[in-house]
Design an enzyme around this catalytic site. Structure first.
Site, PDB file in Angstrom:
ATOM      1  N   SER A  18      -8.851  -0.999   6.147  1.00  0.00           N
ATOM      2  CA  SER A  18      -8.160  -0.232   7.213  1.00  0.00           C
ATOM      3  C   SER A  18      -7.530   1.201   6.831  1.00  0.00           C
ATOM      4  CB  SER A  18      -7.081  -0.876   8.109  1.00  0.00           C
ATOM      5  OG  SER A  18      -7.804  -2.311   8.729  1.00  0.00           O
ATOM      6  N   ASP A  29      -8.861  -9.602   2.121  1.00  0.00           N
ATOM      7  CA  ASP A  29      -9.374  -8.566   3.308  1.00  0.00           C
ATOM      8  C   ASP A  29     -10.650  -8.940   3.732  1.00  0.00           C
ATOM      9  OD1 ASP A  29      -6.857  -7.256   3.310  1.00  0.00           O
ATOM     10  OD2 ASP A  29      -7.682  -5.094   2.428  1.00  0.00           O
ATOM     11  N   THR A  66       0.755  -1.339  -0.025  1.00  0.00           N
ATOM     12  CA  THR A  66      -0.113  -0.013  -0.037  1.00  0.00           C
ATOM     13  C   THR A  66       0.748   1.101   0.116  1.00  0.00           C
ATOM     14  OG1 THR A  66      -1.745  -1.260   1.143  1.00  0.00           O
ATOM     15  CG2 THR A  66      -1.950   0.923   1.273  1.00  0.00           C
ATOM     16  N   THR A  82      -3.658   0.896  -2.896  1.00  0.00           N
ATOM     17  CA  THR A  82      -3.279  -0.321  -2.374  1.00  0.00           C
ATOM     18  C   THR A  82      -3.545  -1.680  -3.282  1.00  0.00           C
ATOM     19  OG1 THR A  82      -3.386  -2.228  -0.718  1.00  0.00           O
ATOM     20  CG2 THR A  82      -5.374  -1.057  -1.318  1.00  0.00           C
ATOM     21  N   GLY A 114      -0.063   0.067   5.863  1.00  0.00           N
ATOM     22  CA  GLY A 114       0.223  -0.648   7.031  1.00  0.00           C
ATOM     23  C   GLY A 114      -0.852  -1.623   7.382  1.00  0.00           C
TER      24      GLY A 114
HETATM   25  N1  GLU Z   1      -5.304  -3.947   1.887  1.00  0.00           N
HETATM   26  C1  GLU Z   1      -5.244  -3.077   3.123  1.00  0.00           C
HETATM   27  C2  GLU Z   1      -6.611  -2.205   3.517  1.00  0.00           C
HETATM   28  O1  GLU Z   1      -7.227  -2.218   2.750  1.00  0.00           O
HETATM   29  C3  GLU Z   1      -3.923  -2.235   3.176  1.00  0.00           C
HETATM   30  C4  GLU Z   1      -2.817  -2.918   2.878  1.00  0.00           C
HETATM   31  C5  GLU Z   1      -1.614  -2.316   3.646  1.00  0.00           C
HETATM   32  O2  GLU Z   1      -1.898  -1.086   4.091  1.00  0.00           O
HETATM   33  O3  GLU Z   1      -0.637  -2.823   3.394  1.00  0.00           O
HETATM   34  O4  GLU Z   1      -6.737  -1.930   4.558  1.00  0.00           O
END
Ligand code: GLU
Length: 645
Positions: free
Chosen positions: A510, A484, A444, A462, A536
């Site tokens: 997130s 996710d 991301t 991301t 993150g």
């Molecule tokens: N796929 C995650 C999300 O949508 C983000 C992944 C990341 O921040 O490394 O929350």
């Protein structure tokens, strides 16, 4: 407003791409401090299952960057520079987002790209309003609740080689549709021109950065399985291409050329859509295919949503609503923290220009304890209640109920200064028969932009894990965003999970792109005073809270707040204290470190594992901005020269 530390870097993205401007500091010099070298990065312990992306060291003593009127911050200097030049040439924040994303998809392909999804908040100065844009991936129409765990209803074997590396993790990409929408509303420059920097760079080549080299090394066995990824990222001998290698990506240049000329539609129908579907549906080497069709692409829609607006000590926090849990969890944490006197608990050694101060100082364990406990409570509600609101609405009156100040005050009452909740219970928000899904999202990137017209954008983008699903087509990687979702539809007690897979649904995220506004006299948002965000995975919430508290409660400048030790907790007994930070003593598992000890004395279990936030933050300063980029990644902030204003 935060006091500005004495040492600032004056920013300029130069007057042309080759020559430094007459400004005291050119954009090429702004990334201050060195990353550890590629060898060390490659050797860094990585656990792809639990960590979003590799940790890649820490650049100590970074200085904030001060700009004249506009600013761009991304996770890579080439992308920042390209975005900065769009702003310099009169482009809007919307224009700069498009260019930044296209360049990031080339130079930071492990983290984001047109094969993924994104969320963006956009403050439009002309209407003095913020809109939230949702370009999150969707599950294909053929996805069932067991899409991630079973090959089919008649073959209960798990996807091969794993849910993530098979086609099953691949969601219908959304970022391009979303950028098309943002650009359509707020762009000034022509769509086609915004692709030129990325096309030029893809054709002429760029050097593999240390961080990208480390990521390739960590994922080499998986990249090997995909023909295009193998040829692009690995040597003829099948080893990871090292840092400094020139990479050219003619396939990406060609794809961008088509998108530049024919528009975003070209990704969602026609040859490119067919190529995406064919790649996602690959069965090469026994891969379990995606069930995505060209119709899924044709039917994909980006949507606008109402942002979440909550108060925090006289400011307004404007955050991303569902299907991201990021904004809700950040706002919930802050709503709980508002009941404590955090502003009086400033980190020590955070004044002056010493390196420790530039790195954010030493946070007070008593303050960090309050924050980790507030996060435990916020994650408990997030884990239980938040999913795609178009499928599973929030309980009660929605955001108003889960972020009700009286409710959050009651939640704050559960926090004890000397002990830890360990695992906090979710609040009782009505008869919702749901189980909890903590989730473990992971590649991301974050882009923060402010233009000369007063518009501000914050976008987190991301492909989910580093290199997404490892499926590469026409020069870009396809996401693994569907991981996710909760893999199983029910928890161990049989309760349905809000974040279970359904056709057309968006997996919970997130990501927490955030704006901070100073309310006008009539209570309406009047001025954006800060913008930020981070990658993150589920830890994004902790990274963003830390930075907001640093800037708003502790008066740190954005660089200090971003550089400050990463700390926080999801809803487990373990709290994170980022061991990559020079002010954390990780010897003997942190036994001698005052912050780690202070938290352990309060009953918290503490991990000193390295954290890999990728924050960027900008804060209003005179006519321009002060910005900070995360010392843990390779990002940079650039803008116009403040000394020329
Ligand atoms: N796929 C995650 C999300 O949508 C983000 C992944 C990341 O921040 O490394 O929350």
């Amino acid at each position: 407003m935060a006091a500005v530390a004495a040492a600032l870097v004056v920013a300029s993205c130069g007057t042309d791409t080759d020559e430094p401007s007459a400004a005291p500091v050119t954009c090429a010099e702004i990334p201050n401090g060195e990353l550890i070298d590629a060898q060390e990065v490659s050797a860094a312990p990585t656990d792809i299952a639990t960590r979003p992306e590799i940790a890649s060291g820490y650049r100590s003593g970074m200085k904030p960057v001060v700009t004249g009127t506009y600013a761009a911050a991304t996770a890579n200097p080439l992308a920042t520079r390209a975005a900065c030049e769009v702003l310099r040439d009169g482009g809007t924040a919307a224009d700069a987002l498009v260019t930044a994303q296209m360049v990031l998809g080339l130079v930071e392909p492990q983290s984001s790209g047109i094969g993924g999804g994104a969320f963006a908040l956009y403050y439009d100065a002309a209407s003095n309003s913020v809109r939230a844009f949702d370009g999150r991936e969707t599950a294909p129409a053929a996805a069932t609740e067991t899409y991630l765990t079973q090959i089919s209803p008649t073959d209960p074997a798990p996807p091969v080689p794993s849910a993530r590396a098979s086609g099953r993790s691949i969601g219908v990409p959304g970022v391009l549709r979303m950028l098309d929408m943002v650009h359509g509303e707020y762009g000034k420059q022509t769509w086609r021109d915004l692709f030129t920097p990325a096309i030029t760079l893809a054709d002429s080549g760029f050097e593999i950065s240390p961080r990208l080299a480390g990521a390739i090394a960590a994922s080499a066995p998986d990249l090997k399985a995909d023909q295009e990824a193998r040829t692009y990222f690995l040597t003829d001998e099948g080893t990871a291409k090292p840092a400094g290698t020139d990479l050219v990506n003619p396939a990406y240049a060609k794809t961008l050329g088509v998108l530049a000329t024919d528009g975003a539609d070209a990704m969602y129908d026609g040859p490119l859509a067919q190529a995406i579907v064919a790649e996602a549906g690959s069965t090469a080497g026994g891969l379990t295919p995606s069930l995505m069709t060209v119709d899924d692409l044709r039917n994909y829609r980006a949507v606008t949503r109402d942002p979440i607006v909550t108060g925090y000590r006289g400011r307004q926090i404007v955050a991303m609503p569902g299907p991201s849990s990021g904004g809700i969890a950040v706002a919930s944490t802050l709503g709980i923290l508002e009941n404590f006197d955090l502003p009086s608990m400033r980190p020590t050694e955070s004044d002056g220009d010493a390196e420790a101060s530039r790195d954010g100082g030493r946070p007070d364990p008593a303050a960090v304890h309050l924050i980790t406990e507030a996060e435990r409570l916020a994650y408990a509600d997030r884990d239980k209640y938040v999913a795609d609101p178009d499928f599973v609405p929030l309980p009660g009156r929605g955001v108003e109920t889960i972020l009700d100040p009286a409710y959050l005050q009651a939640r704050a009452g559960l926090i004890k200064p000397d002990s830890s909740l360990g695992e906090a219970p979710a609040g009782d928000l009505g008869p919702v028969p749901l189980g909890s899904h903590p989730g473990n999202e992971h590649g991301t990137s974050h882009i923060t932009v402010a233009d000369r017209y007063g518009n501000v954008a914050s976008m987190t983008t991301t492909i989910e894990s580093a290199f997404g699903s490892y499926h590469m087509v026409d020069g870009f990687l396809l996401n693994n965003q569907l991981t996710d979702f909760a893999a199983e539809p029910r928890d161990d007690d049989g309760a349905l999970l809000a974040n279970r897979v359904s056709p057309g649904k968006r997996p919970r995220s997130s990501m927490a792109p955030t704006l901070v506004m100073q309310p006008g006299t009539d209570g309406a948002p009047a001025q954006v005073i800060a913008a930020l965000g981070s990658p993150g995975g589920s830890v994004i919430i902790q990274f963003v809270v830390k930075t907001l508290v640093g800037m708003l409660d502790w008066g740190l400048n954005p660089q200090q707040a971003v550089s400050m030790i990463d700390f926080g907790s999801a809803n487990t007994p373990t709290s994170n204290v980022g061991g990559e930070h020079p002010l954390v003593d990780t010897a003997d598992d942190g036994a001698h470190d005052p912050l780690v000890r202070g938290l352990r004395e309060r009953g918290e279990e503490v991990s000193v594992d390295e954290q890999s936030s990728g924050l960027s933050a900008i804060m209003r300063h005179d006519s321009g901005w002060i910005g900070g980029a995360d010392p843990r990644r390779e990002g940079a902030v650039m803008g116009d020269d403040a000394t020329l204003q």
